[in-house]
Write a protein that holds these residues in place. Structure first.
Motif, PDB file in Angstrom:
ATOM      1  N   SER A   1      10.536 108.687 -68.466  1.00  0.00           N
ATOM      2  CA  SER A   1      11.538 108.747 -67.400  1.00  0.00           C
ATOM      3  C   SER A   1      10.841 108.927 -66.065  1.00  0.00           C
ATOM      4  CB  SER A   1      12.501 109.905 -67.659  1.00  0.00           C
ATOM      5  OG  SER A   1      13.440 110.004 -66.613  1.00  0.00           O
ATOM      6  N   PHE A   2      11.089 108.016 -65.143  1.00  0.00           N
ATOM      7  CA  PHE A   2      10.488 108.097 -63.817  1.00  0.00           C
ATOM      8  C   PHE A   2      11.379 107.368 -62.828  1.00  0.00           C
ATOM      9  CE2 PHE A   2       8.712 104.357 -65.930  1.00  0.00           C
ATOM     10  CZ  PHE A   2       8.880 103.359 -64.987  1.00  0.00           C
ATOM     11  N   THR A   3      11.130 107.615 -61.551  1.00  0.00           N
ATOM     12  CA  THR A   3      11.904 106.946 -60.507  1.00  0.00           C
ATOM     13  C   THR A   3      11.425 105.512 -60.357  1.00  0.00           C
ATOM     14  OG1 THR A   3      12.185 109.037 -59.330  1.00  0.00           O
ATOM     15  CG2 THR A   3      12.565 106.995 -58.090  1.00  0.00           C
ATOM     16  N   PRO A   4      12.255 104.505 -60.646  1.00  0.00           N
ATOM     17  CA  PRO A   4      11.812 103.111 -60.515  1.00  0.00           C
ATOM     18  C   PRO A   4      11.702 102.708 -59.042  1.00  0.00           C
ATOM     19  CG  PRO A   4      14.122 103.181 -61.153  1.00  0.00           C
ATOM     20  CD  PRO A   4      13.636 104.606 -61.154  1.00  0.00           C
ATOM     21  N   LEU A   5      10.605 102.066 -58.700  1.00  0.00           N
ATOM     22  CA  LEU A   5      10.371 101.666 -57.319  1.00  0.00           C
ATOM     23  C   LEU A   5      10.251 100.158 -57.164  1.00  0.00           C
ATOM     24  CD1 LEU A   5       7.719 104.385 -56.377  1.00  0.00           C
ATOM     25  CD2 LEU A   5      10.099 104.304 -55.644  1.00  0.00           C
ATOM     26  N   VAL A   6       9.689  99.500 -58.177  1.00  0.00           N
ATOM     27  CA  VAL A   6       9.427  98.059 -58.113  1.00  0.00           C
ATOM     28  C   VAL A   6       9.934  97.413 -59.389  1.00  0.00           C
ATOM     29  CG1 VAL A   6       7.614  96.283 -58.004  1.00  0.00           C
ATOM     30  CG2 VAL A   6       7.442  98.334 -56.583  1.00  0.00           C
ATOM     31  N   VAL A   7      10.458  96.193 -59.252  1.00  0.00           N
ATOM     32  CA  VAL A   7      10.982  95.438 -60.393  1.00  0.00           C
ATOM     33  C   VAL A   7      10.108  94.211 -60.626  1.00  0.00           C
ATOM     34  CG1 VAL A   7      12.941  94.140 -61.315  1.00  0.00           C
ATOM     35  CG2 VAL A   7      13.340  96.221 -59.986  1.00  0.00           C
ATOM     36  N   ILE A   8       9.767  93.961 -61.877  1.00  0.00           N
ATOM     37  CA  ILE A   8       9.065  92.732 -62.271  1.00  0.00           C
ATOM     38  C   ILE A   8      10.004  91.946 -63.186  1.00  0.00           C
ATOM     39  CG2 ILE A   8       7.092  91.752 -63.501  1.00  0.00           C
ATOM     40  CD1 ILE A   8       5.487  94.197 -62.775  1.00  0.00           C
TER      41      ILE A   8
ATOM     42  N   LEU B   1      13.702  92.183 -67.416  1.00  0.00           N
ATOM     43  CA  LEU B   1      13.413  92.935 -66.199  1.00  0.00           C
ATOM     44  C   LEU B   1      12.706  94.235 -66.558  1.00  0.00           C
ATOM     45  CD1 LEU B   1      16.877  92.389 -64.518  1.00  0.00           C
ATOM     46  CD2 LEU B   1      14.726  91.428 -63.708  1.00  0.00           C
ATOM     47  N   TYR B   2      11.665  94.552 -65.786  1.00  0.00           N
ATOM     48  CA  TYR B   2      10.854  95.736 -66.058  1.00  0.00           C
ATOM     49  C   TYR B   2      10.706  96.556 -64.778  1.00  0.00           C
ATOM     50  CZ  TYR B   2       9.785  93.467 -70.457  1.00  0.00           C
ATOM     51  OH  TYR B   2       9.907  92.865 -71.699  1.00  0.00           O
TER      52      TYR B   2
ATOM     53  N   ARG C   1      -1.898  84.649 -60.913  1.00  0.00           N
ATOM     54  CA  ARG C   1      -1.906  83.674 -61.997  1.00  0.00           C
ATOM     55  C   ARG C   1      -0.595  83.716 -62.780  1.00  0.00           C
ATOM     56  NH1 ARG C   1      -3.744  79.403 -62.197  1.00  0.00           N
ATOM     57  NH2 ARG C   1      -5.979  79.871 -62.222  1.00  0.00           N
ATOM     58  N   LEU C   2      -0.047  84.906 -62.997  1.00  0.00           N
ATOM     59  CA  LEU C   2       1.234  85.025 -63.696  1.00  0.00           C
ATOM     60  C   LEU C   2       2.363  84.382 -62.909  1.00  0.00           C
ATOM     61  CD1 LEU C   2       0.847  88.716 -64.913  1.00  0.00           C
ATOM     62  CD2 LEU C   2       1.008  86.726 -66.411  1.00  0.00           C
ATOM     63  N   LEU C   3       2.330  84.514 -61.583  1.00  0.00           N
ATOM     64  CA  LEU C   3       3.367  83.908 -60.736  1.00  0.00           C
ATOM     65  C   LEU C   3       3.241  82.395 -60.710  1.00  0.00           C
ATOM     66  CD1 LEU C   3       3.349  86.485 -57.800  1.00  0.00           C
ATOM     67  CD2 LEU C   3       5.310  85.985 -59.264  1.00  0.00           C
ATOM     68  N   THR C   4       2.030  81.891 -60.515  1.00  0.00           N
ATOM     69  CA  THR C   4       1.836  80.438 -60.437  1.00  0.00           C
ATOM     70  C   THR C   4       2.070  79.760 -61.782  1.00  0.00           C
ATOM     71  OG1 THR C   4      -0.550  80.751 -60.793  1.00  0.00           O
ATOM     72  CG2 THR C   4       0.219  80.584 -58.510  1.00  0.00           C
ATOM     73  N   SER C   5       1.899  80.505 -62.885  1.00  0.00           N
ATOM     74  CA  SER C   5       2.129  79.941 -64.215  1.00  0.00           C
ATOM     75  C   SER C   5       3.585  80.014 -64.637  1.00  0.00           C
ATOM     76  CB  SER C   5       1.256  80.666 -65.246  1.00  0.00           C
ATOM     77  OG  SER C   5      -0.109  80.565 -64.921  1.00  0.00           O
ATOM     78  N   GLY C   6       4.424  80.668 -63.826  1.00  0.00           N
ATOM     79  CA  GLY C   6       5.843  80.783 -64.151  1.00  0.00           C
ATOM     80  C   GLY C   6       6.155  81.844 -65.177  1.00  0.00           C
ATOM     81  N   ILE C   7       5.165  82.682 -65.535  1.00  0.00           N
ATOM     82  CA  ILE C   7       5.410  83.759 -66.494  1.00  0.00           C
ATOM     83  C   ILE C   7       6.156  84.897 -65.816  1.00  0.00           C
ATOM     84  CG2 ILE C   7       4.300  85.427 -68.028  1.00  0.00           C
ATOM     85  CD1 ILE C   7       1.965  83.381 -68.243  1.00  0.00           C
ATOM     86  N   VAL C   8       5.701  85.275 -64.627  1.00  0.00           N
ATOM     87  CA  VAL C   8       6.407  86.244 -63.785  1.00  0.00           C
ATOM     88  C   VAL C   8       7.238  85.472 -62.767  1.00  0.00           C
ATOM     89  CG1 VAL C   8       6.152  88.050 -62.039  1.00  0.00           C
ATOM     90  CG2 VAL C   8       4.724  88.093 -64.093  1.00  0.00           C
ATOM     91  N   ILE C   9       8.516  85.735 -62.719  1.00  0.00           N
ATOM     92  CA  ILE C   9       9.407  85.034 -61.789  1.00  0.00           C
ATOM     93  C   ILE C   9       9.289  85.637 -60.392  1.00  0.00           C
ATOM     94  CG2 ILE C   9      11.790  84.362 -61.301  1.00  0.00           C
ATOM     95  CD1 ILE C   9      10.571  83.067 -63.797  1.00  0.00           C
ATOM     96  N   GLN C  10       9.344  86.960 -60.303  1.00  0.00           N
ATOM     97  CA  GLN C  10       9.290  87.623 -59.004  1.00  0.00           C
ATOM     98  C   GLN C  10       8.950  89.088 -59.182  1.00  0.00           C
ATOM     99  OE1 GLN C  10      13.124  87.775 -57.032  1.00  0.00           O
ATOM    100  NE2 GLN C  10      14.234  87.830 -58.966  1.00  0.00           N
ATOM    101  N   VAL C  11       8.434  89.669 -58.114  1.00  0.00           N
ATOM    102  CA  VAL C  11       8.157  91.103 -58.034  1.00  0.00           C
ATOM    103  C   VAL C  11       8.757  91.583 -56.723  1.00  0.00           C
ATOM    104  CG1 VAL C  11       6.392  92.898 -57.971  1.00  0.00           C
ATOM    105  CG2 VAL C  11       6.003  90.825 -59.329  1.00  0.00           C
ATOM    106  N   PHE C  12       9.640  92.586 -56.789  1.00  0.00           N
ATOM    107  CA  PHE C  12      10.288  93.029 -55.559  1.00  0.00           C
ATOM    108  C   PHE C  12      10.552  94.525 -55.604  1.00  0.00           C
ATOM    109  CE2 PHE C  12      13.649  91.754 -58.456  1.00  0.00           C
ATOM    110  CZ  PHE C  12      14.606  92.761 -58.336  1.00  0.00           C
TER     111      PHE C  12
END
Length: 634
Positions: free
Chosen positions: A14-21, A69-70, A160-171
């Motif tokens: 349990s922790f305060t979420p700050l960033v979403v992948i 979503l993570y 590399r994860l973003l350009t390969s389409g594995i990760v959609i976005q990080v915000f």
């Protein structure tokens, strides 16, 4: 007791979420497990040592649609050590600004072991972004589960994860409560008041706060030009002296406001701590690639790339391409002028209703063409700047801005109103529409989940991405160009700019609300835009002198010899340029008290270095007799 990164726990559930992948829907399980392990692994093992968990557990994923979503966060100690690693500067108890260190944390104002507000949420998200971007490949040859996604030592895993389409976005996630408080003091009520710049900085970071600070300052700086320009426009003044007085005031105004801004900017960024941040040794940007080696200055392992290769790419490819695009944009503008002349001539000859409608056709065609050219050139400029392979993010941004300034400024003159609609009000309408759908979906759920967090993440992931302050600065740059270059012949330019900026403040503030929260980025100034505005003010001297030289009043003084007129105009232009540079030199970039504080910190740093060296020398001297004594005894 010294705390090291290896001692931290990364298994907190349990922790305060700050960033979403957000991952793609078809990502393989082995890839997810590998990514999780790299994020939570210890720094010494090549990980980021952050906290990581899925938004939904297995039961909730069966009940709800699995969004892949993570959530990413960090422990308090990890954040403090990260603040030291990125070089954050904080105010000490003695009111000085110093680089934060975990060892001396008790010396900083507002710090308490039981207080979680020492670092702002924006700073925490910046630290997490820094750690994620600096996850680099070690021994991996590919991303597990994706043999086509090749890796080599030093390659940024996130890129590399973003350009390969594995990760959609990080915000980063918004803080709804803090954002509501900021809205109430910022733009929800239309009123003539100062903006809460410090609050904007606390929520969005220094880069966005500096833009709004500059927008506010520039708007107020335009008022004297607007006040002088109104009577100048309303009353017909044929006296040549009035033109000279107005042009001279324009020259002094354009110089003084830029110099005064630098002083105000230094005051703000010193108070925020970014004026003192050591950015020359910042980590390489995620897109930077090269052979993995040791940085000779920092001693850290990072990709290395020869600078001469970068210079060859800039001067042999990028520069010719930009010049070609500039020629093409000017050629299109000339075609537009020819079409205007043709339509006007046709209307004067026939005078029918359909020819009056035809008068608007060239402008419509030109507006469509420049919008297409804008998008194509922006894409090409971003591609070329990435291909140049700049090590630092600041260098990348500076080269991108310089490319777009040379060609794009001629294209965006007719599209400012369209930009305000497309950038602010359309996303706001789409966001409200999507928000209603998400709320209905969450209310229909019977699952025992954190509905508030789930709703927030689902809503924010569909928001548009905030693309930075480039276009906003460009609009101000164009305004400054209108006023400094042509206000002598069109005195109402400053008045219209002031009216536009009063609405611009609210539309740009709304834009920050309707898009995803941008990652905070420390900044000490407005960057290359300062140089762009100063260059424009130099050009304005030449333009105003030329406009005065072409006026009928001046030509009447030299009816016979045009050569004498040209020589006098050039002499006046040189004299005004000399006056401009004298003014720029006479006004210090930093206030005296800021200079004194910076000098004091530099002196203390040198003294600390001397003491450290003396301590080492003393320890060496103590060891020498012991060694010689041992030799004698032997």
């Amino acid at each position: 007791m010294k705390v090291t990164l290896s001692a931290l726990d990364t298994s907190e559930s349990s922790f305060t979420p700050l960033v979403v992948i957000e991952l793609a829907q078809d990502v393989k399980e082995e890839t997810k497990e590998w990514l999780k392990n790299r994020i939570i692994a210890k720094k010494k093992d090549g990980g980021a040592q952050l906290l990581f968990r899925p938004l939904l557990n297995k039961y909730e994923q069966e009940t709800l649609e699995n969004q892949n979503l993570y959530l990413v966060g960090a422990s308090k100690i990890r954040m403090l050590l990260g603040a030291e690693a990125v070089g954050l500067v904080k105010e000490c108890n003695d009111n000085t600004m110093r680089a934060f260190t975990y060892r001396t944390r008790q010396n900083f104002k507002g710090f308490d072991d039981n207080n979680d507000d020492f670092l702002t949420m924006a700073e925490c998200q910046f630290i997490i972004k820094h750690e994620l971007e600096n996850l680099r490949a070690k021994g991996e040859k590919m991303i597990p589960g994706y043999p086509q996604a090749k890796l080599y030592p030093g390659k940024s895993l996130l890129r590399r994860l973003l350009t390969s389409g594995i990760v959609i976005q990080v915000f980063p996630l918004h803080d709804s409560e803090a954002l509501k408080k900021l809205e109430d003091t910022w733009y929800t009520r239309f009123a003539l008041k100062y903006q809460p710049i410090d609050s904007i900085r606390g929520y969005f970071g220094e880069t966005i706060a500096l833009y709004f600070g500059f927008l506010e300052y520039f708007t107020f700086a335009l008022i004297p030009m607007a006040v002088i320009g109104l009577p100048y426009y309303l009353f017909v003044w044929e006296d040549y002296d009035k033109y000279v007085i107005f042009a001279s005031f324009n020259l002094i105004w354009s110089t003084v406001i830029l110099e005064v801004w630098k002083r105000g900017c230094a005051n703000m960024t010193y108070r925020w701590g970014t004026l003192l941040m050591k950015r020359k040794f910042e980590e390489p940007r995620p897109g930077f690639h090269g052979v993995l080696g040791i940085n000779s200055i920092t001693g850290k392992e990072e990709p290395l790339y020869p600078s001469y290769k970068r210079q060859l790419r800039i001067y042999l490819v990028s520069l010719p391409f930009v010049c070609l695009c500039l020629y093409f944009s000017l050629y299109v503008m000339m075609i537009y002028f020819d079409m205007e002349v043709w339509a006007l001539g046709l209307h004067e000859n026939s005078g029918s209703e359909w020819t009056s409608v035809l008068l608007y056709v060239p402008s419509i065609i030109y507006a469509i063409v420049i919008e297409i050219m804008n998008r194509l050139y922006r894409y090409a400029a971003e591609f070329l700047t990435s291909w140049e392979n700049h090590r630092l993010e600041s260098a990348y941004q500076n080269h991108l801005i310089l490319k777009v300034l040379v060609s794009l400024a001629t294209l965006l003159i007719t599209s400012q109103i369209l930009n305000q609609i497309m950038e602010s009000f359309l996303p706001y309408w789409l966001q409200r529409k999507h928000g209603v759908r998400v709320k209905r979906k969450v209310q229909a759920l019977k699952a025992d989940i954190d509905a508030t967090l789930y709703e927030q993440v689902i809503l924010e992931k569909e928001m548009g991405t905030y693309l930075g302050t480039f276009d906003d600065y460009l609009e101000l740059f164009l305004q400054f160009g209108y006023v400094s270059l042509f206000s002598c012949v069109y005195p109402l330019a400053a008045a219209f700019a002031v009216l536009n900026n009063f609405t611009e403040v609210n539309s740009d503030a709304l834009k920050c609300r309707v898009f995803k929260r941008p990652f905070s980025e420390p900044s000490a100034n407005i960057g290359v835009w300062q140089l762009a505005f100063e260059t424009m003010s130099v050009i304005s001297v030449v333009t105003n002198c030329a406009l005065i030289g072409m006026s009928p009043q001046v030509n009447a003084v030299f009816p016979e010899s045009k050569a004498d007129l040209i020589l006098i105009v050039v002499a006046v232009e040189h004299a005004l340029l000399a006056l401009k540079f004298i003014l720029a030199f006479a006004i210090p970039d930093k206030p005296r008290h800021i200079q004194m504080k910076l000098a004091r910190l530099e002196f203390e740093s040198l003294e600390a270095l001397k003491q450290q060296q003396m301590k080492l020398v003393t320890e060496n001297l103590k060891e020498e007799p012991t060694e010689s004594g041992k030799e004698k005894a032997t």
